[in-house]
Write a protein that holds these residues in place. Structure first.
Motif, mmCIF file in Angstrom:
data_model
loop_
_atom_site.group_PDB
_atom_site.id
_atom_site.type_symbol
_atom_site.label_atom_id
_atom_site.label_comp_id
_atom_site.label_asym_id
_atom_site.label_seq_id
_atom_site.Cartn_x
_atom_site.Cartn_y
_atom_site.Cartn_z
ATOM 1 N N ALA A 144 38.045 40.657 35.014
ATOM 2 C CA ALA A 144 39.253 40.452 35.817
ATOM 3 C C ALA A 144 39.344 39.010 36.311
ATOM 4 C CB ALA A 144 39.261 41.416 36.999
ATOM 5 N N ALA A 145 38.212 38.434 36.721
ATOM 6 C CA ALA A 145 38.208 37.051 37.193
ATOM 7 C C ALA A 145 38.556 36.089 36.061
ATOM 8 C CB ALA A 145 36.850 36.704 37.787
ATOM 9 N N VAL A 146 38.059 36.381 34.863
ATOM 10 C CA VAL A 146 38.365 35.534 33.706
ATOM 11 C C VAL A 146 39.856 35.597 33.377
ATOM 12 C CG1 VAL A 146 37.949 35.205 31.237
ATOM 13 C CG2 VAL A 146 36.033 35.739 32.772
ATOM 14 N N LEU A 147 40.411 36.810 33.376
ATOM 15 C CA LEU A 147 41.823 36.960 33.058
ATOM 16 C C LEU A 147 42.714 36.306 34.118
ATOM 17 C CD1 LEU A 147 41.976 40.640 31.717
ATOM 18 C CD2 LEU A 147 42.012 38.502 30.408
ATOM 19 N N PHE A 148 42.361 36.473 35.383
ATOM 20 C CA PHE A 148 43.153 35.837 36.436
ATOM 21 C C PHE A 148 43.057 34.318 36.320
ATOM 22 C CE2 PHE A 148 44.557 37.078 41.042
ATOM 23 C CZ PHE A 148 45.837 36.618 40.753
#
Length: 298
Positions: A176-180
């Motif tokens: 999720a952090a990578v996508l955000f």
């Protein structure tokens, strides 16, 4: 070379490029809000220092770019973009380089505290970020003179900044952090693309090989649209990981449409400058609305 000299405050305010600072604020905000969504807590002192360090690194990068581009001849008297204080003669290269060192030094001081919190991964991120800040405009192969500027922005003003801010709050990094990070970084790269498309003629004369020069006007137009709309595609993927609230970011679609129309129609420097502001506003609106959705809905 010289022009009517503004006040000292106005000179250094101009050099800091405050209109660009949303690009460093947005990824930190995204990382903090995502951490809050996953853990229901935020370490406020760590969050404040993270934000201030990110802003200091960007200001240092901006100042270093101002001086370096004047020294290496990229910024000439016929520059079409916003005024640069070294090129205008409002400050000497030495003064501006010194100011950049001070900004990077302040970021390093904040980084010492953050390393105490996050350990070796944060030390690595901090060192890489400081090196990147210098390498963007200085060194034997300045990133700003190459086709890799947009990739640099996605990496450091997207992935690294979001993941680092998230890690400092949680102790881990997830998909999720990578996508955000991509959601924030892709439109940030579009901001640089607008800047370099505006400057492609003078950059070519200065020997630069930016991506805007390499792909040409038509290619830049297609790439700009791809960067804007890919951010929504990634936002949708992020929502599938259990964060439906980020879809509130779709309220920024009208801004994306307006920015793309403006970019397609831009010919004069003033047109690109207006598009530059619209693109930065779109990035901030996308990040803010997605973050609000995360807080409200999760």
């Amino acid at each position: 070379m010289t022009a009517e000299r503004p006040s000292a405050f106005a000179i250094w305010w101009q050099a800091a490029r405050p209109h660009t600072l949303s690009l460093s604020v947005s990824p930190v905000l995204a990382g903090l809000v995502l951490a809050l969504a996953e853990t229901s807590r935020i370490d406020v002192p760590v969050a404040i220092v993270t934000m201030l360090a990110a802003i200091a690194i960007q200001i240092g990068t901006n100042l270093n770019n101002d001086a370096a581009d004047a020294v290496n001849g990229t910024d000439q008297i016929d520059r079409v973009g916003p005024a640069r204080i070294t090129q205008k003669g409002w400050a000497s290269p030495r003064q501006v380089f010194t100011a950049a060192h001070i900004a990077f030094g302040l970021a390093a001081v904040g980084g010492i505290y953050l390393v105490a919190v996050g350990g070796l991964p944060i030390m690595a991120i901090g060192i890489l970020s400081l090196i990147a800040g210098y390498a963007y405009s200085s060194g034997p192969w300045p990133i700003s003179r190459s086709p890799w500027g947009e990739a640099f922005v996605i990496a450091f003003f997207g992935l690294v900044a979001v993941a680092g801010s998230f890690y400092l709050q949680t102790g881990w990094v997830d998909l999720a952090a990578v996508l955000f990070g991509l959601v924030v970084g892709l439109p940030a790269a579009a901001v640089l693309l607008v800047n370099n498309t505006r400057d492609r003629e003078t950059d070519t004369l200065a020997g630069r090989q930016t991506l805007a020069i390499r792909v040409g006007p038509d290619g830049a137009n297609r790439l700009y649209g791809l960067l804007l709309w890919a951010s929504f595609a990634v936002l949708f993927c992020l929502s599938l990981l259990g964060f439906p609230g980020v879809l509130l970011g779709v309220v920024a679609i009208p801004l994306a449409r307006k920015a793309q129309r403006d970019f397609s129609a831009a010919h004069l420097p003033v047109d690109f400058n207006q598009c530059l502001a619209r693109t930065a506003a779109f990035q901030m609106a996308l990040c803010a609305s997605a973050s609000i959705g995360l807080v409200i809905i999760g």
